[in-house]
Design a protein around this motif. Structure first.
Motif, PDB file in Angstrom:
ATOM      1  N   ASN A 342       0.755  -1.098   0.028  1.00 20.00           N
ATOM      2  CA  ASN A 342      -0.105   0.073  -0.080  1.00 20.00           C
ATOM      3  C   ASN A 342       0.934   1.231  -0.017  1.00 20.00           C
ATOM      4  O   ASN A 342       0.524   2.254  -0.570  1.00 20.00           O
ATOM      5  CB  ASN A 342      -0.838   0.051   1.133  1.00 20.00           C
ATOM      6  N   LEU A 343       2.051   1.095   0.782  1.00 21.02           N
ATOM      7  CA  LEU A 343       3.065   2.497   0.701  1.00 21.02           C
ATOM      8  C   LEU A 343       3.521   2.413  -0.466  1.00 21.02           C
ATOM      9  O   LEU A 343       3.372   3.722  -1.229  1.00 21.02           O
ATOM     10  CB  LEU A 343       4.063   2.300   1.762  1.00 21.02           C
ATOM     11  N   MET A 344       3.743   1.458  -1.343  1.00 17.91           N
ATOM     12  CA  MET A 344       4.223   1.587  -2.773  1.00 17.91           C
ATOM     13  C   MET A 344       3.325   1.992  -3.511  1.00 17.91           C
ATOM     14  O   MET A 344       3.794   3.020  -4.364  1.00 17.91           O
ATOM     15  CB  MET A 344       4.950   0.140  -3.054  1.00 17.91           C
ATOM     16  N   ILE A 345       2.163   1.915  -3.374  1.00 22.20           N
ATOM     17  CA  ILE A 345       1.305   2.218  -4.386  1.00 22.20           C
ATOM     18  C   ILE A 345       1.023   3.791  -4.091  1.00 22.20           C
ATOM     19  O   ILE A 345       1.152   4.701  -5.234  1.00 22.20           O
ATOM     20  CB  ILE A 345      -0.172   1.675  -4.028  1.00 22.20           C
ATOM     21  N   GLY A 346       0.928   4.258  -2.919  1.00 20.12           N
ATOM     22  CA  GLY A 346       0.987   5.722  -2.627  1.00 20.12           C
ATOM     23  C   GLY A 346       2.222   6.500  -2.998  1.00 20.12           C
ATOM     24  O   GLY A 346       2.203   7.518  -3.808  1.00 20.12           O
ATOM     25  N   SER A 347       3.456   5.852  -2.896  1.00 21.68           N
ATOM     26  CA  SER A 347       4.293   6.435  -3.472  1.00 21.68           C
ATOM     27  C   SER A 347       4.476   6.629  -5.037  1.00 21.68           C
ATOM     28  O   SER A 347       5.089   7.576  -5.498  1.00 21.68           O
ATOM     29  CB  SER A 347       5.765   5.591  -3.035  1.00 21.68           C
ATOM     30  N   GLY A 348       4.095   5.463  -5.854  1.00 18.74           N
ATOM     31  CA  GLY A 348       3.979   5.368  -7.175  1.00 18.74           C
ATOM     32  C   GLY A 348       3.161   6.714  -7.491  1.00 18.74           C
ATOM     33  O   GLY A 348       3.349   7.450  -8.690  1.00 18.74           O
ATOM     34  N   PHE A 349       1.835   6.761  -7.073  1.00 18.59           N
ATOM     35  CA  PHE A 349       0.981   7.906  -7.408  1.00 18.59           C
ATOM     36  C   PHE A 349       1.649   9.183  -7.251  1.00 18.59           C
ATOM     37  O   PHE A 349       1.394  10.250  -8.006  1.00 18.59           O
ATOM     38  CB  PHE A 349      -0.132   7.724  -6.618  1.00 18.59           C
TER      39      PHE A 349
END
Length: 394
Positions: A342-349
Motif C-alpha cells: 500500500n505504501l508503494m502504491i501511494g509512493s508511485g502515485f
C-alpha cells in the motif's frame, strides 16, 4: 504440501465475508480519490482557492491515505480488525460530517487529513485480508472492480446530482455511505492476524526450501509495484495534454477517456472470474504487453483513432495486471507485505506525475522523454514481477 498451504487460508464461508467487506469498503472509501476532480471546482469557488492551495489540499489528503500504512506496522497484528474498522469508520463518518460545516480552509485541510488517515487504515486491512483468501487474485479483482464501478457512477452521476449544491452535500453523502458500510464489519474474523499459526510466510518458507531469500523477493516485489504505479500514473495524468498536443479537441478526448473506463472495468471482472491460476505468469505477460503497447501508441502525436486505441488498451491492461501483481506479492508471505505494498502504491502515485511533469518541462513541452521513461518503467516492473513468480509444479 497441499494440506500445509490450504491450512494457511480461510475456508470458503470466510472468503465470502472477506469479499463482501472488500467490495463495500473499497467502493466507498476510495471515493476520497475518485471525487477529487468532481469537487475541485466547488472547493475553489467556496474557499477562493488558488491552484497551489487546491493542489496542496489534495496532495495532503491523498498522502495521508497512503501514510496510514506507517502506523499500521505497529497495530495491524496486535488488534482486533473488527474493532479497528468500527473505530476508523466512525472517524471517516465524523470527518466527512465536520468537513461539510467548516468555513476555514486550514481546518478543512486538518479534517481531510484525519479522515484520510482513517480511510487508509481500513485499506490496509482490505489488502491484508485479500492476501488471506484462498484465491487472492479474485479478492484483488473485487477490490479493483468495485472502485471502478463507483468511479463510473461518480463520473456520470455526481455532476448532475450536485450541480447546484455546495461541497458540503458531497461530504455528507460520503458520510452516509460510510455509515452503510458498518453492517458488513461483522463478516470478517477480527482475530485472524493474531491467531497463532496464520503466518503464511512461515508455511511457505518451510514448504518451498528452494525458493530465493524472502527478503530479496520482498524487495523485488515492492519494486514491481512501485515501478508499475510510477509508469501508469505518469502517463495517465497527462493523457489530456497528450491529446491536446496531437490536435484532438478537449470534448473528444474527454469522451475517449470516459469510454476507456469500460474496458477498465471489464479487465478486473475477467481477472475476478479467472481467479488465481497456474497461468498467472502468462496473464501478467499479456497484461504488461498490453500496457507497453498502450504507451507505444502514444508516441508521435497520435490521431483520434490511435489515441482512442491507446487509452482503451492502456486502461484495460492496467486494471488486468493489478489483481495478479498484488496476488504475486501475497505469495512472498509475511504479515506486513500488503501493508508495505500500500505504501508503494501511494509512493508511485506521488512520484509518477511529478517525474513526468519534470521530463515534459525539461524537453520543452515534448512528451517523448516522458513516454520513454514510462515505457522503461513498464519493462522493469515486468522483470521484477516475473522474478517473484512461484515455480509451477506438476
Amino acid at each position: 504440501m497441499t494440506t500445509l498451504l490450504t491450512s494457511a487460508r480461510p475456508k470458503t464461508g470466510a472468503d465470502r465475508g472477506i469479499y463482501t467487506y472488500i467490495a463495500v469498503f473499497s467502493a466507498v472509501l476510495y471515493m476520497v480519490l475518485l471525487i477529487a476532480p468532481v469537487i475541485a471546482g466547488k472547493l475553489a469557488a467556496q474557499f477562493d482557492l488558488a491552484p497551489t492551495e487546491l493542489g496542496m489540499l489534495f496532495s495532503l489528503e491523498l498522502g495521508a491515505f497512503s501514510l496510514a500504512t506507517v502506523p499500521a506496522y505497529l497495530w495491524l497484528n496486535r488488534t482486533n480488525l473488527r474493532t479497528v474498522t468500527y473505530v476508523c469508520t466512525a472517524v471517516v463518518i465524523a470527518g466527512n460530517i465536520v468537513s461539510g460545516f467548516l468555513d476555514s480552509f486550514a481546518l478543512l485541510v486538518l479534517a481531510r487529513v484525519v479522515t484520510s488517515l482513517a480511510a487508509g487504515s481500513i485499506t490496509v486491512i482490505i489488502l491484508t485480508l485479500s492476501g488471506k483468501t484462498a484465491n487472492p487474485s479474485r479478492a484483488f479483482g473485487v477490490f479493483v472492480v468495485f472502485q471502478l464501478l463507483m468511479g463510473a457512477i461518480i463520473l456520470f452521476g455526481f455532476p448532475l446530482l450536485y450541480a447546484d449544491s455546495t461541497v458540503a452535500a458531497i461530504y455528507w453523502t460520503m458520510a452516509a455511505l460510510a455509515l452503510c458500510c458498518l453492517p458488513v464489519v461483522r463478516m470478517i474474523d477480527g482475530e485472524v492476524l493474531r491467531r497463532p499459526g496464520d503466518d503464511d510466510a512461515a508455511a511457505l518458507r518451510s514448504a518451498r526450501v528452494d525458493r530465493p531469500a524472502p527478503k530479496a523477493r520482498f524487495a523485488v516485489g515492492l519494486a514491481a509495484v512501485l515501478l508499475f504505479y510510477v509508469s501508469l500514473s505518469g502517463v495517465w495524468s497527462f493523457m489530456a495534454q497528450l491529446s491536446g498536443a496531437a490536435g484532438i479537441d478537449l470534448p473528444t478526448s474527454s469522451l475517449i477517456l470516459a469510454i476507456a473506463t469500460l474496458p477498465g472495468i471489464a479487465a478486473p471482472l475477467i481477472a475476478t472470474f479467472l481467479g488465481d491460476s497456474p497461468k498467472r505468469r502468462w496473464f501478467l505477460l499479456a497484461g504488461y504487453a498490453g500496457l507497453g503497447t498502450g504507451v507505444a501508441l502514444l508516441f508521435g502525436a497520435p490521431g483520434v483513432i490511435r489515441f482512442a486505441m491507446a487509452a482503451m488498451i492502456f486502461k484495460f491492461a492496467w486494471t488486468f495486471i493489478l489483481p495478479y501483481l498484488l496476488s504475486s506479492l501475497t505469495d512472498i508471505g509475511g504479515r506486513h507485505v500488503m501493508n508495505s505494498t500500500n505504501l508503494m502504491i501511494g509512493s508511485g502515485f506521488a512520484v509518477g506525475p511529478m517525474a513526468s511533469g519534470m521530463l515534459i518541462e525539461s524537453s520543452g513541452g515534448g512528451f517523448g522523454a516522458m513516454l520513454a521513461f514510462s515505457a522503461a518503467g513498464v519493462l522493469l516492473s515486468l522483470a521484477c514481477a516475473m522474478a517473484i513468480q512461484r515455480p509451477v509444479r506438476r
